[in-house]
Write a protein that holds these residues in place. Structure first.
Motif, mmCIF file in Angstrom:
data_model
loop_
_atom_site.group_PDB
_atom_site.id
_atom_site.type_symbol
_atom_site.label_atom_id
_atom_site.label_comp_id
_atom_site.label_asym_id
_atom_site.label_seq_id
_atom_site.Cartn_x
_atom_site.Cartn_y
_atom_site.Cartn_z
ATOM 1 N N LEU A 111 9.902 -12.236 -0.690
ATOM 2 C CA LEU A 111 8.832 -11.290 -1.018
ATOM 3 C C LEU A 111 7.703 -11.989 -1.773
ATOM 4 O O LEU A 111 6.546 -11.574 -1.699
ATOM 5 N N TYR A 112 8.039 -13.072 -2.507
ATOM 6 C CA TYR A 112 7.028 -13.773 -3.299
ATOM 7 C C TYR A 112 6.020 -14.501 -2.432
ATOM 8 O O TYR A 112 4.974 -14.922 -2.918
ATOM 9 N N GLU A 113 6.330 -14.669 -1.138
ATOM 10 C CA GLU A 113 5.429 -15.376 -0.227
ATOM 11 C C GLU A 113 4.485 -14.420 0.496
ATOM 12 O O GLU A 113 3.600 -14.856 1.231
ATOM 13 N N ASP A 114 4.681 -13.119 0.303
ATOM 14 C CA ASP A 114 3.882 -12.110 0.997
ATOM 15 C C ASP A 114 2.457 -12.086 0.443
ATOM 16 O O ASP A 114 2.259 -11.869 -0.755
ATOM 17 N N PRO A 115 1.432 -12.316 1.277
ATOM 18 C CA PRO A 115 0.041 -12.337 0.796
ATOM 19 C C PRO A 115 -0.382 -11.038 0.101
ATOM 20 O O PRO A 115 -1.141 -11.077 -0.871
ATOM 21 N N MET A 116 0.111 -9.900 0.574
ATOM 22 C CA MET A 116 -0.259 -8.630 -0.046
ATOM 23 C C MET A 116 0.268 -8.552 -1.484
ATOM 24 O O MET A 116 -0.454 -8.131 -2.394
ATOM 25 N N ARG A 117 1.502 -8.977 -1.676
ATOM 26 C CA ARG A 117 2.082 -8.937 -3.021
ATOM 27 C C ARG A 117 1.416 -9.964 -3.928
ATOM 28 O O ARG A 117 1.200 -9.725 -5.111
ATOM 29 N N GLN A 118 1.089 -11.115 -3.377
ATOM 30 C CA GLN A 118 0.415 -12.136 -4.171
ATOM 31 C C GLN A 118 -0.970 -11.666 -4.606
ATOM 32 O O GLN A 118 -1.381 -11.896 -5.750
ATOM 33 N N GLU A 119 -1.674 -10.999 -3.718
ATOM 34 C CA GLU A 119 -3.001 -10.497 -4.067
ATOM 35 C C GLU A 119 -2.901 -9.414 -5.137
ATOM 36 O O GLU A 119 -3.714 -9.361 -6.072
ATOM 37 N N ALA A 120 -1.879 -8.550 -5.011
ATOM 38 C CA ALA A 120 -1.675 -7.511 -6.017
ATOM 39 C C ALA A 120 -1.364 -8.139 -7.376
ATOM 40 O O ALA A 120 -1.851 -7.683 -8.417
ATOM 41 N N ALA A 121 -0.569 -9.213 -7.367
ATOM 42 C CA ALA A 121 -0.251 -9.903 -8.620
ATOM 43 C C ALA A 121 -1.492 -10.556 -9.212
ATOM 44 O O ALA A 121 -1.741 -10.494 -10.422
ATOM 45 N N ARG A 122 -2.293 -11.169 -8.353
ATOM 46 C CA ARG A 122 -3.494 -11.869 -8.822
ATOM 47 C C ARG A 122 -4.465 -10.907 -9.504
ATOM 48 O O ARG A 122 -5.108 -11.258 -10.501
ATOM 49 N N LYS A 123 -4.545 -9.690 -9.012
ATOM 50 C CA LYS A 123 -5.469 -8.704 -9.573
ATOM 51 C C LYS A 123 -5.052 -8.247 -10.965
ATOM 52 O O LYS A 123 -5.880 -7.736 -11.720
ATOM 53 N N THR A 124 -3.778 -8.394 -11.313
ATOM 54 C CA THR A 124 -3.308 -7.939 -12.626
ATOM 55 C C THR A 124 -3.414 -9.011 -13.699
ATOM 56 O O THR A 124 -3.140 -8.739 -14.871
ATOM 57 N N VAL A 125 -3.802 -10.218 -13.302
ATOM 58 C CA VAL A 125 -3.810 -11.334 -14.251
ATOM 59 C C VAL A 125 -5.220 -11.579 -14.776
ATOM 60 O O VAL A 125 -6.136 -11.827 -13.990
ATOM 61 N N PRO A 126 -5.414 -11.518 -16.088
ATOM 62 C CA PRO A 126 -6.720 -11.867 -16.673
ATOM 63 C C PRO A 126 -6.886 -13.383 -16.688
ATOM 64 O O PRO A 126 -6.632 -14.041 -17.701
ATOM 65 N N VAL A 127 -7.293 -13.934 -15.553
ATOM 66 C CA VAL A 127 -7.308 -15.392 -15.376
ATOM 67 C C VAL A 127 -8.165 -16.085 -16.429
ATOM 68 O O VAL A 127 -7.762 -17.097 -17.019
ATOM 69 N N ASP A 128 -9.364 -15.551 -16.698
ATOM 70 C CA ASP A 128 -10.247 -16.183 -17.684
ATOM 71 C C ASP A 128 -9.596 -16.212 -19.061
ATOM 72 O O ASP A 128 -9.690 -17.205 -19.791
ATOM 73 N N GLU A 129 -8.934 -15.120 -19.423
ATOM 74 C CA GLU A 129 -8.296 -15.040 -20.738
ATOM 75 C C GLU A 129 -7.157 -16.049 -20.836
ATOM 76 O O GLU A 129 -7.013 -16.743 -21.847
ATOM 77 N N ILE A 130 -6.340 -16.146 -19.781
ATOM 78 C CA ILE A 130 -5.224 -17.091 -19.796
ATOM 79 C C ILE A 130 -5.739 -18.522 -19.802
ATOM 80 O O ILE A 130 -5.202 -19.394 -20.489
ATOM 81 N N GLU A 131 -6.803 -18.774 -19.029
ATOM 82 C CA GLU A 131 -7.376 -20.122 -19.018
ATOM 83 C C GLU A 131 -7.879 -20.502 -20.407
ATOM 84 O O GLU A 131 -7.657 -21.624 -20.883
ATOM 85 N N GLU A 132 -8.524 -19.545 -21.079
ATOM 86 C CA GLU A 132 -9.020 -19.817 -22.420
ATOM 87 C C GLU A 132 -7.864 -20.126 -23.362
ATOM 88 O O GLU A 132 -7.900 -21.095 -24.124
ATOM 89 N N LYS A 133 -6.817 -19.300 -23.312
ATOM 90 C CA LYS A 133 -5.670 -19.514 -24.195
ATOM 91 C C LYS A 133 -4.978 -20.844 -23.909
ATOM 92 O O LYS A 133 -4.576 -21.558 -24.829
ATOM 93 N N SER A 134 -4.854 -21.173 -22.624
ATOM 94 C CA SER A 134 -4.195 -22.430 -22.283
ATOM 95 C C SER A 134 -5.014 -23.624 -22.748
ATOM 96 O O SER A 134 -4.460 -24.622 -23.223
ATOM 97 N N LEU A 135 -6.334 -23.540 -22.625
ATOM 98 C CA LEU A 135 -7.184 -24.634 -23.096
ATOM 99 C C LEU A 135 -7.103 -24.790 -24.609
ATOM 100 O O LEU A 135 -7.128 -25.903 -25.138
ATOM 101 N N ILE A 136 -6.985 -23.653 -25.308
ATOM 102 C CA ILE A 136 -6.811 -23.715 -26.759
ATOM 103 C C ILE A 136 -5.508 -24.426 -27.102
ATOM 104 O O ILE A 136 -5.465 -25.292 -27.980
ATOM 105 N N PHE A 137 -4.443 -24.091 -26.389
ATOM 106 C CA PHE A 137 -3.166 -24.741 -26.664
ATOM 107 C C PHE A 137 -3.209 -26.213 -26.286
ATOM 108 O O PHE A 137 -2.614 -27.049 -26.964
#
Length: 520
Positions: free
Chosen positions: A123-149
């Motif tokens: 199920l993790y390879e399904d493009p529909m599920r991956q797109e749904a997961a991608r929409k729930t992730v605040p990518v900019d916020e996580i990128e900022e936090k990771s760069l801080i770390f």
């Protein structure tokens, strides 16, 4: 920037590498790994002219362009005597021999337990599920936090750790059930629940309002993205989908003693890494045996590329673990896993299959080596953190060092040299500003924090604030006066430095305001 053309000699072969010295030593190691398959933590790089070792402190712009790579064993010291190793190996042989008579020989039970999870990982390879997961992730916020770390730490894998979803609700029931809950047993699943794999439904009773709530144990991660409720199984299920969505080679890890987590493959280190999203723990495979006091038996990795017995990664008492593996024989286990893996790889190209086979062989060698590396008393790992204390005690998973580790984590979370320096500088400067000026600074900081971290801009409405230039410099900002007298504020350099400084500066300002502010 200096572009270098390196020739790396390894096993009588020359490998040509084009390297930008600004990228640093770790990138060079990764480039070498991609050509030689020698993991960075097993690389010893020498200059061909004088055999001088090349490391992170070396000037890559000045070293010889001819390098020699020596593959070394894992650098961790194995302080185990020959006699002790012989004793352990003898104990393992005896345990395997006894297992032949103690195991029930129920190959089908073991196979069914593993096969149940194989459709799950696809199920993790399904493009529909991956797109749904991608929409729930605040990518900019996580990128900022990771760069801080990354600015604070040396490990490039903090990104993965910080990506562990923090918005889940671990508690059962609805938000209205504030009085605690009591279990009522299992309920009959509804068709709408079965649709997303919720064939098991737990029922709970609110001790305060007497309201009944249902807790379907959904298996489809697309539903979990919506409900954001669950225990370790739901956490690992959703997190492994996230990892696949963002390109990590990932596996769902099934522990037969009732836990589930994730592994991701690190191309930088050339090995699989343990990730427990429910506990927020990273690369600590002995967490369960040494921290939780778990009595492990079978730990199975499941992915679209096959299934693997990785129990040896999570134990240093293999001779004891074998005695608890009584479902079926070791020969049956190997045969079952091999059959399922062959089925998973049936449609793979010969090239991909060959690459995976090499990786499998490396992992087998790693597991066989590491299982005999002793662990000293200095390694302190926490007991289980998720779930109520009563529940953890009932499962005997609190761990002997639970309290000490909790205190240490709390201490580590707040003691940081970056914070100390910024706090001291900002406190000194703001102490010279009037109460109204401090409030204006707070508004400026809040506006900056709300803007995209790579393009932070805001306007300071107040005029005539003393030491403004020093104040902005302390948090890596700069200002320019506009025709109307207001000050436009923006980044002065690396946006990560500002991201580090902003929460600290806001904390200082809020403390000053809460204490009554400075006198005008």
């Amino acid at each position: 920037m200096v572009a270098r053309q390196f020739i790396v000699r390894h096993d009588d072969d020359d490998h040509h590498i084009e390297h930008d010295t600004d990228d640093g030593f770790e990138v060079l190691q990764s480039q070498i790994f991609s050509l030689t398959l020698v993991p960075p933590d097993q690389q010893k790089i020498l200059a061909n002219v004088n055999d001088a070792a090349i490391n992170a402190d070396s000037d890559l712009a000045a070293v010889s362009d001819r390098l020699v790579l020596v593959s070394v064993q894992d650098q961790r010291e194995i302080s185990i005597s020959d006699e002790e190793l012989a004793r352990l190996l003898q104990a393992e042989e005896e345990a395997v021999y006894l297992q032949q008579f103690q195991a029930s020989g129920n190959r089908r039970e073991f196979e069914n337990r593993v096969r149940t999870y194989v459709p799950q990982v696809f199920l993790y390879e399904d493009p529909m599920r991956q797109e749904a997961a991608r929409k729930t992730v605040p990518v900019d916020e996580i990128e900022e936090k990771s760069l801080i770390f990354l600015a604070k730490e040396t490990s490039g894998h903090q990104t993965m750790k910080k990506a562990m979803p923090s918005y889940w609700s671990y508690s059962l029931g609805s938000k209205n059930l504030s009085g605690g809950t009591s279990g009522m047993g299992m309920g009959v699943p509804l068709p709408s629940e079965i649709q997303y794999g919720g064939s098991r439904v737990e029922l709970y009773w609110c001790n305060k309002c007497s309201k009944e709530t249902r807790f379907p144990r959904y298996n489809d991660p697309i539903k979990l993205l919506e409900t954001r409720r669950g225990r370790c199984g739901e956490w690992a299920n959703c997190f492994t989908l996230y990892c696949r969505t963002f390109g990590y080679s990932s596996r769902l890890i099934l522990d037969f003693t009732d836990h589930v987590w994730t592994e991701c493959y690190s191309h930088l280190l050339g090995r699989w890494m343990h990730l427990d999203p429910c506990e927020g723990e990273y690369d600590k495979p002995l967490l369960y045996e040494k921290g939780w006091n778990k009595k492990l038996n079978y730990v199975i990795a499941i992915s679209k590329e096959g299934v693997y017995d990785v129990t040896k990664r999570y134990t240093r008492n293999w001779h004891k673990v074998i005695r608890r593996r009584n479902i079926t024989t070791e020969a049956d286990i190997s045969a079952v896993l091999s059959d399922i893996t062959s089925e998973c790889r049936r449609s793979f190209s010969r090239e991909i299959t060959s690459t995976l086979k090499i990786r499998d062989e490396r992992e087998t060698e790693e597991l066989e080596t590491n299982v005999h590396i002793p662990v000293g008393d200095s390694l302190s790992l926490p007991g289980r953190q998720s779930g109520s204390k009563e529940w953890r005690m009932a499962r005997a998973e609190l761990g002997s060092s639970d309290q000490n580790n909790s205190e240490q984590r709390h201490k580590d979370e707040y003691v940081d040299s970056h914070v100390t320096r910024i706090h001291a500088a900002f406190s000194h400067l703001t102490s010279r500003i009037s109460k109204e000026g401090v409030k204006a600074i707070k508004k400026l900081l809040e506006d900056l924090r709300a803007s995209p971290f790579r393009e932070r801009t805001a306007v300071l409405e107040s005029q005539g604030i003393p030491h403004l230039g020093d104040l902005l410099e302390a948090i890596s900002l700069k200002g320019s006066v506009r025709p109307d007298g207001r000050v436009s504020v923006g980044l002065a350099g690396d946006p990560v430095l500002t991201s580090l400084a902003l929460p600290v500066a806001l904390d200082v300002v809020e403390k000053i305001i809460n204490k009554g502010g400075n006198s005008d």
